[in-house]
Design a protein around this motif. Structure first.
Motif, short mmCIF file in Angstrom:
data_model
loop_
_atom_site.label_atom_id
_atom_site.label_comp_id
_atom_site.label_asym_id
_atom_site.label_seq_id
_atom_site.Cartn_x
_atom_site.Cartn_y
_atom_site.Cartn_z
N CYS A 179 3.75 3.47 -8.08
CA CYS A 179 3.27 2.68 -9.22
C CYS A 179 3.48 3.50 -10.48
O CYS A 179 3.56 4.74 -10.43
N LEU A 188 -5.71 -3.45 -5.00
CA LEU A 188 -5.08 -2.14 -5.06
C LEU A 188 -5.26 -1.53 -6.44
O LEU A 188 -5.30 -2.24 -7.44
N ARG A 218 -2.69 -6.52 -6.21
CA ARG A 218 -3.28 -6.99 -4.96
C ARG A 218 -2.25 -6.89 -3.84
O ARG A 218 -1.04 -6.82 -4.07
N ASN A 219 -2.79 -6.89 -2.63
CA ASN A 219 -1.96 -6.90 -1.43
C ASN A 219 -2.53 -7.95 -0.49
O ASN A 219 -3.74 -8.00 -0.28
N MET A 225 0.83 -1.20 0.00
CA MET A 225 0.00 0.00 0.00
C MET A 225 0.87 1.25 0.00
O MET A 225 1.86 1.35 0.74
N SER A 260 -4.31 -5.93 2.36
CA SER A 260 -5.24 -4.85 2.04
C SER A 260 -6.20 -5.20 0.91
O SER A 260 -7.10 -4.41 0.60
N CYS A 291 -3.76 1.81 -8.90
CA CYS A 291 -2.75 2.85 -9.03
C CYS A 291 -3.44 4.20 -9.27
O CYS A 291 -4.11 4.40 -10.28
N TRP A 319 0.01 3.16 -4.95
CA TRP A 319 -0.98 2.11 -4.83
C TRP A 319 -1.93 2.43 -3.69
O TRP A 319 -1.51 2.67 -2.56
N HIS A 320 -3.24 2.45 -4.01
CA HIS A 320 -4.28 2.72 -3.02
C HIS A 320 -5.24 1.54 -2.98
O HIS A 320 -5.38 0.79 -3.95
N SER A 321 -5.91 1.42 -1.85
CA SER A 321 -6.93 0.38 -1.75
C SER A 321 -8.04 0.66 -2.75
O SER A 321 -8.45 1.81 -2.93
#
Length: 337
Positions: free
Chosen positions: A250, A265, A258-259, A246, A262, A267, A272-274
Motif C-alpha cells: 500500500c 484493512l 476493505r477485503n 491482505m 478479511s 495501511c 495492508w493489515h487487518s
C-alpha cells in the motif's frame, strides 16, 4: 436700362448671419458631445471601481460581517475595512496595477457600513463608491446635464446627491441617507454607485476559508480527494469501494480499504493489515491442508493462510486425533502476540 449683377447687401448680411448661427450651433453641439463623452468615460471608470468593490465584499464577506474594529482586515493589507483605497484594491489584485486613480470628478472614495445584527452571521453590508468632487459646469454650478448623461451610462448602478434633497444619495437601484456612515455628508452634485446588501446576497456562494455551515440537503459528488482537518461525522453508513488483498503493498500510511474475506484493512508499514487487532488462528487437516472435508477454508483471517503474522507465536489448542477418511486429522492453532 442697366441690369445689376451679384448679391445685394441685405442678401450678404442674411448669409453671414446664417453661417454664424450654424457655426455657433455646431460648436455648441461639439462641446455637448465632448461633455457627454467625458461623462460616459467617467461612468465606465467608476463601474470598474464598483466591480472591484463588489469583489472585495465577496472575498471578505465573512470577515466584514464579524469585524470588531477598523483593523480587522489589516492582515490583508487594509488599514480600515470600512474605507478601502484604490491603491489597496490594486495591491490585493482586485484592480489592475495600471488602473488610473484619478477621474473627471477628482478620483473616488469607497465607504462601507453595516446594519442588522452586527457583528455576526446575520450582519448586512452596504457599500458606496463616490466621486471626490461635485460635477460642476463652467459657471461653477452643478452640471445637471452631465450628471444625467453619467447616470444614463452607469447601467442602472449610478446615482447622485441632488440640490433639492441633499440628505439622500439616490439612484434607480438604491437610496441611502447622506451620510449613512460616521462622517461628513457628501456635497450636492457628487455622483456615486452602490453595492447593496441585496445585490451581495445574490452571490452568497461558498468561498475559500468560509466558516459558515453549507448545510447541504442533497448528495454531493466530488471527483478529487476530500481533506477533513477535524472530525468526520457520518450519520449512517461509510461505504468503501476500494478492495485490496491482505499484506499487499500500500502507498499511504493510514489508508483504509476493505477485503471481502478479511473485512476492514489499514495501511501500516507499507502493507495492508487487518484493522482488527489480534493475530488470529487457523487449523490444518492432514488430508486437505487449509480446508476442511467440505472444502471450506480454515486459514487465519489475519494472514489469509495457515500461518501466524510475523512476530506472533503459534500455540496448538486442539487436536481431533486420527479420524478415518474422508475427515482426517485436524489440528487447531492460536496465534499469540
Amino acid at each position: 436700362m442697366i441690369r445689376q449683377h451679384g448679391f445685394a447687401l441685405m442678401e450678404l448680411v442674411v448669409a453671414a448671419m446664417l453661417a454664424m448661427l450654424l457655426a455657433v450651433w455646431g460648436a455648441s453641439a461639439l462641446m455637448n458631445r465632448i461633455t457627454d463623452a467625458r461623462a460616459e468615460s467617467a461612468a465606465v471608470w467608476m463601474l470598474s471601481v464598483r466591480q472591484a468593490l463588489h469583489a472585495y465584499i465577496d472575498r471578505y464577506a465573512d470577515d466584514l460581517r464579524h469585524a470588531d474594529g477598523p483593523a480587522s482586515l489589516s492582515h490583508k493589507g487594509y488599514a480600515d475595512w470600512a474605507a478601502p483605497t484604490l491603491a489597496q484594491l490594486k495591491a490585493d489584485q482586485l484592480l489592475s496595477p495600471g488602473f488610473p486613480e484619478l477621474a473627471y470628478f477628482g478620483g473616488a472614495s469607497l465607504r462601507l457600513w453595516r446594519h442588522g445584527a452586527c457583528p455576526g452571521a446575520d450582519c448586512r453590508v452596504d457599500a458606496l463608491v463616490h466621486g471626490n468632487q461635485p460635477v460642476r459646469g463652467k459657471a461653477g454650478g452643478i452640471d445637471e446635464q452631465t450628471i444625467a448623461q453619467w447616470t444614463l451610462s452607469s447601467k442602472g448602478y449610478g446615482g447622485a446627491v441632488s440640490q433639492a434633497q441633499p440628505q439622500y444619495i439616490r439612484g434607480p437601484a438604491f437610496a441611502f441617507n447622506n451620510p449613512s456612515w460616521d462622517g461628513e455628508p457628501l456635497l450636492p452634485g457628487i455622483v456615486a454607485m452602490a453595492v447593496t446588501s441585496e445585490q451581495s446576497s445574490q452571490r452568497e456562494f461558498l468561498r475559500v476559508g468560509d466558516t459558515r455551515n453549507p448545510d447541504f440537503k442533497g448528495g454531493a459528488t466530488i471527483e478529487g480527494d476530500v481533506h477533513a482537518m477535524d472530525d468526520l461525522h457520518v450519520g449512517r453508513y461509510l461505504r468503501l469501494q476500494s478492495e485490496h488483498a491482505m499484506f499487499a503493498p500500500c502507498a499511504q500510511e493510514g489508508d483504509v480499504a476493505r477485503n471481502p474475506d478479511s473485512g476492514l484493512l489499514v495501511c501500516r508499514d507499507g502493507r495492508w493489515h487487518s484493522a482488527v487487532r489480534g493475530s488470529g488462528g487457523f487449523s490444518m487437516n492432514q488430508l486437505y491442508g487449509c480446508f476442511d472435508s467440505l472444502g471450506a477454508s480454515t486459514a487465519n483471517p489475519v494472514t489469509s493462510a495457515c500461518s501466524c503474522p510475523v512476530g506472533a507465536s503459534m500455540v496448538q489448542i486442539s487436536d481431533s486425533g486420527p479420524l478415518a477418511f474422508p475427515h482426517g486429522r485436524t489440528v487447531g492453532f492460536l496465534c499469540i502476540g
